[in-house]
Design an enzyme around this catalytic site. Sequence first.
Site, short mmCIF file in Angstrom:
data_model
loop_
_atom_site.label_atom_id
_atom_site.label_comp_id
_atom_site.label_asym_id
_atom_site.label_seq_id
_atom_site.Cartn_x
_atom_site.Cartn_y
_atom_site.Cartn_z
CB CYS A 185 40.92 34.21 48.76
SG CYS A 185 39.53 32.78 49.70
CB CYS A 212 41.37 30.75 47.84
SG CYS A 212 40.10 31.67 47.96
#
Length: 124
Positions: free
Chosen positions: A47, A50
């Site tokens: 991600c 993230c």
Amino acid sequence: MSQFMPRSFQTSARFLNGQVNDASDATFQKLISVKETVIVDFHAEWCRPCHMLDPIIRDAVKSTSGTTLVRVDVDECPETAAKYKIASIPAVFALKNGDVAGNFVGALPKNAVKEFVESHATKA
């Protein structure tokens, strides 16, 4: 010659203030059972948002007393992710005494993340 024997102390509610802890499904419950507010960062290795949020949230927790950070990789901890109904990541929760006190989804700007952490920090 004297031997050094390390002493360990156990308590049911530890202070982990400012620490970063990577959780597993097996360790999550223990990591959130601390006296201060726990900021939980649900993330995944693949991600990109993230990865952008990670240093921001680490800095916010480190600079805010009364908080600790628990990181949960949703691919490694499916039971914990399911318990909190994680559908999008990054997802960040503030837990107080194990209960959700607030949350946000997505990579917010630095000032918004810091404000979120500070607003949920456990006051001494």
